[in-house]
Enzyme design. Structure first.
Site, PDB file in Angstrom:
ATOM      1  N   HIS A 309     -31.573  16.723  45.478  1.00 16.02           N
ATOM      2  CA  HIS A 309     -30.150  15.579  46.234  1.00 16.02           C
ATOM      3  C   HIS A 309     -30.796  14.595  45.787  1.00 16.02           C
ATOM      4  CE1 HIS A 309     -28.195  14.007  50.257  1.00 16.02           C
ATOM      5  NE2 HIS A 309     -28.082  14.861  50.334  1.00 16.02           N
ATOM      6  N   ASP A 366     -26.188  23.453  51.683  1.00 20.20           N
ATOM      7  CA  ASP A 366     -25.336  24.083  51.060  1.00 20.20           C
ATOM      8  C   ASP A 366     -25.815  25.544  50.727  1.00 20.20           C
ATOM      9  OD1 ASP A 366     -22.973  22.430  51.261  1.00 20.20           O
ATOM     10  OD2 ASP A 366     -23.301  21.273  49.701  1.00 20.20           O
TER      11      ASP A 366
HETATM   12  N1  CMC Z   1     -30.046  22.549  38.861  1.00 20.72           N
HETATM   13  C1  CMC Z   1     -30.994  22.224  37.865  1.00 20.72           C
HETATM   14  N2  CMC Z   1     -31.373  20.833  37.746  1.00 20.72           N
HETATM   15  C2  CMC Z   1     -30.790  19.626  38.406  1.00 20.72           C
HETATM   16  C3  CMC Z   1     -30.149  19.698  39.837  1.00 20.72           C
HETATM   17  C4  CMC Z   1     -29.971  21.445  39.572  1.00 20.72           C
HETATM   18  N3  CMC Z   1     -28.853  22.033  41.017  1.00 20.72           N
HETATM   19  N4  CMC Z   1     -30.497  18.824  40.102  1.00 20.72           N
HETATM   20  C5  CMC Z   1     -30.455  18.287  39.655  1.00 20.72           C
HETATM   21  N5  CMC Z   1     -31.069  18.490  38.441  1.00 20.72           N
HETATM   22  C6  CMC Z   1     -31.548  17.778  37.321  1.00 20.72           C
HETATM   23  C7  CMC Z   1     -31.411  16.369  36.563  1.00 20.72           C
HETATM   24  O1  CMC Z   1     -30.869  17.608  35.499  1.00 20.72           O
HETATM   25  C8  CMC Z   1     -31.672  15.336  36.259  1.00 20.72           C
HETATM   26  O2  CMC Z   1     -33.048  16.341  35.335  1.00 20.72           O
HETATM   27  P1  CMC Z   1     -32.895  15.184  34.055  1.00 20.72           P
HETATM   28  O3  CMC Z   1     -33.668  14.049  34.679  1.00 20.72           O
HETATM   29  O4  CMC Z   1     -34.277  15.906  33.217  1.00 20.72           O
HETATM   30  O5  CMC Z   1     -32.067  14.225  33.393  1.00 20.72           O
HETATM   31  C9  CMC Z   1     -32.816  15.672  38.001  1.00 20.72           C
HETATM   32  O6  CMC Z   1     -32.783  16.820  38.159  1.00 20.72           O
HETATM   33  C10 CMC Z   1     -32.363  14.246  38.235  1.00 20.72           C
HETATM   34  O7  CMC Z   1     -31.075  14.747  38.723  1.00 20.72           O
HETATM   35  P2  CMC Z   1     -29.618  14.070  38.896  1.00 20.72           P
HETATM   36  O8  CMC Z   1     -28.350  14.912  38.348  1.00 20.72           O
HETATM   37  O9  CMC Z   1     -29.468  12.739  38.384  1.00 20.72           O
HETATM   38  O10 CMC Z   1     -29.705  13.930  40.211  1.00 20.72           O
HETATM   39  P3  CMC Z   1     -28.187  13.423  41.423  1.00 20.72           P
HETATM   40  O11 CMC Z   1     -29.304  12.595  42.326  1.00 20.72           O
HETATM   41  O12 CMC Z   1     -27.256  12.211  40.648  1.00 20.72           O
HETATM   42  O13 CMC Z   1     -27.750  13.857  41.838  1.00 20.72           O
HETATM   43  C11 CMC Z   1     -27.435  16.174  42.996  1.00 20.72           C
HETATM   44  C12 CMC Z   1     -27.838  14.918  43.000  1.00 20.72           C
HETATM   45  C13 CMC Z   1     -26.889  16.758  44.638  1.00 20.72           C
HETATM   46  C14 CMC Z   1     -25.793  15.975  42.398  1.00 20.72           C
HETATM   47  C15 CMC Z   1     -27.113  17.639  42.521  1.00 20.72           C
HETATM   48  O14 CMC Z   1     -29.056  17.621  42.385  1.00 20.72           O
HETATM   49  C16 CMC Z   1     -26.819  18.644  41.853  1.00 20.72           C
HETATM   50  O15 CMC Z   1     -25.846  18.768  40.812  1.00 20.72           O
HETATM   51  N6  CMC Z   1     -26.799  19.907  42.815  1.00 20.72           N
HETATM   52  C17 CMC Z   1     -26.256  21.145  42.639  1.00 20.72           C
HETATM   53  C18 CMC Z   1     -25.128  20.699  43.286  1.00 20.72           C
HETATM   54  C19 CMC Z   1     -25.330  20.550  44.631  1.00 20.72           C
HETATM   55  O16 CMC Z   1     -25.857  21.732  45.552  1.00 20.72           O
HETATM   56  N7  CMC Z   1     -24.590  20.128  45.293  1.00 20.72           N
HETATM   57  C20 CMC Z   1     -24.822  19.411  47.626  1.00 20.72           C
HETATM   58  C21 CMC Z   1     -25.744  18.130  47.537  1.00 20.72           C
HETATM   59  S1  CMC Z   1     -26.010  18.319  49.260  1.00 20.72           S
HETATM   60  C22 CMC Z   1     -24.652  18.708  50.142  1.00 20.72           C
HETATM   61  C23 CMC Z   1     -23.832  17.336  50.150  1.00 20.72           C
HETATM   62  O17 CMC Z   1     -23.895  16.521  51.091  1.00 20.72           O
HETATM   63  O18 CMC Z   1     -22.894  17.002  49.254  1.00 20.72           O
END
Ligand code: CMC
Length: 431
Positions: A309, A366
């Site tokens: 998140h 989720d």
């Molecule tokens: N699985 C594997 N790696 C992950 C995941 C995951 N679910 N989420 C983040 N990472 C890694 C990402 O690759 C990055 O690694 P590195 O630092 O080596 O590049 C690091 O963790 C930080 O991730 P980010 O993508 O920069 O984080 P963000 O804040 O931009 O994205 C997120 C947040 C929720 C989009 C992401 O964690 C994600 O894609 N999760 C899966 C989708 C999901 O469950 N979404 C629902 C969110 S909660 C409901 C809502 O309110 O929408």
């Protein structure tokens, strides 16, 4: 001398500086107000993904992502989950205070008497292909409410704004159930005003002409709780979309329809559908290790859906509540879903894996919700629609707050231009 705290930003390259005020809210870290930065220094700020940028002041919802805290209007989500109902929570989000008995009765009555959708909207559905995704139908149908109520609404009038809020919260379950029934070729159901909000929705979803429907109190309670947990989440992507569209003066139905489309993406609300598909794909607990391995592989696009998140760097408090209720609801409904075992194993494996620990990736709202929706016989494609029904309360509360805020301006970010430098047009025969 002013006692307002400031941060001074000096640009030695052009000898210009800006004294930037520090703004504090009731809770949370102070924010540097960069409103005058461009005027003072000639610079914009750059923050793709808005990791360090507050886009607005808001009194609706507070999140402390490090501590795993979520408050609606100051009330901890755990207390609302235990003691409130979705409709009462919607009232709280909209009005700032919990309702008295009389206020709630009036609110519930207003909602109950705005649940019908216009008969012409039913015809609108006939234009959709039978296998259209329900989120596509929902977004289009909610946008089409503008066509039914556009002349009716003056966004600068508080009573009109309130009426739009009532209409949206009331009609969303009716439209959502129609999306489901259209996709399976069942006749639409009119809302039953003798039922409460969630029961009414379940009735519109599952009643068939051929036999009576017995509504399950366990299912209704579980869905009501999920709606409370999904009702708002401060400036997430879909709420920010609603505010951005709202900032142009667009009507509330168009603004909320935009929020629905933003919610649909798998990084946001679409994750609940993606989680269930992922768990089905993993299939059995012994395949969990290889799924975790794939999620860590930077050459593989696969991510653990329902994990991570932007704000929570600790347990998502909503996930904690849902995890607990999943066991309870499945037990009470007598459902034995092997996907729960897969989910539990996956959670356990990820939480002790260095990759997830270092990045502070925890299960989010989720991760478990889909297993409950599935136990309630809600089809996977409808999961994000469920999220949208609940989040409508938050979206419209933010839309109203935005219109009540004096001096609000159109949202208009800037950019760093990386395209071609100025050049002259070349005639087609010379290219
Ligand atoms: N699985 C594997 N790696 C992950 C995941 C995951 N679910 N989420 C983040 N990472 C890694 C990402 O690759 C990055 O690694 P590195 O630092 O080596 O590049 C690091 O963790 C930080 O991730 P980010 O993508 O920069 O984080 P963000 O804040 O931009 O994205 C997120 C947040 C929720 C989009 C992401 O964690 C994600 O894609 N999760 C899966 C989708 C999901 O469950 N979404 C629902 C969110 S909660 C409901 C809502 O309110 O929408």
């Amino acid at each position: 001398m002013s006692d307002t705290k400031t941060v001074k930003l000096v640009d030695e390259s052009n000898n210009r500086s800006s004294e930037l005020p520090l703004l504090s809210g009731t809770l949370g870290p102070a924010c540097v107000d960069i409103g005058n930065l461009y005027k003072d220094t000639g610079h914009f700020t750059y923050d793709p993904g808005y990791g360090s940028t507050a886009s607005t002041k808001s009194a609706i919802t507070y999140i402390d992502g490090d501590q795993g805290v979520l408050l609606y209007r100051g009330y901890p989500i755990e207390q609302l989950a235990e003691k409130s109902s979705f409709l009462e929570t919607a009232y709280l989000l909209l009005n700032g205070e919990l309702p008295s008995k009389g206020e709630f009765a009036k609110f519930e009555d207003d909602i109950t008497h705005h649940t019908m959708m216009h008969e012409s909207l039913k015809d609108f559905f006939k234009g959709f292909h039978h296998d259209a995704h329900p989120m596509a139908m929902l977004a289009a149908s909610v946008a089409s409410l503008s066509a039914f109520y556009h002349d009716d609404i003056d966004v600068d009038n508080a009573d009109d704004r309130k009426l739009a809020a009532i209409r949206l919260i009331a009609k969303m379950p009716t439209i959502a159930a129609a999306c489901f029934r259209y996709s399976i070729g069942w006749p639409f159901r009119y809302p039953r005003n003798n039922l409460e909000y969630v029961d009414r929705f379940l009735h519109m979803m599952f009643e068939v002409p051929s036999e009576p429907l017995t509504l399950s109190p366990v299912a209704a309670k579980a869905l009501d709780l999920l709606f409370i947990l999904h009702a708002d989440h401060e400036q997430n992507a879909s709420t920010s979309t609603v505010r951005l569209v709202g900032s142009t003066g667009a009507n509330p139905y168009a603004s909320i329809a935009a929020g629905i489309t933003a919610l649909w993406g798998p990084a946001h609300g679409g994750a609940n559908e993606a989680v269930l598909k992922m768990l089905e794909e993993i299939g059995t607990a012994d395949k969990v290790e290889s799924a975790v391995k794939r999620a860590k592989d930077k050459n593989d696009n696969f991510r653990l859906m329902g994990f991570g998140h932007r704000v929570y760097k600790n347990f998502d408090p909503r996930a904690k509540i849902i995890r607990e209720m999943t066991h309870k609801v499945l037990g009470e409904l007598g459902v034995n879903d092997p996907l729960l075992e897969v989910a539990l194993k996956l959670e356990e494996a990820a939480l002790k894996d260095d990759y997830f620990v270092e990045r502070k990736l925890y299960p989010n709202v989720d991760f478990y919700s889909g297993i409950i929706y599935k136990a309630l016989n809600i089809p996977t494609e409808m999961f994000t629609v469920m999220f949208a029904i609940a989040r409508t309360a938050g979206w419209i509360a933010h839309w109203i707050e935005q219109h009540e805020t004096p001096g609000a301006r159109i949202g208009r970010p800037r950019q760093i231009y990386t395209g071609a430098d100025v050049r002259n047009y070349v005639a087609a025969d010379k290219r």
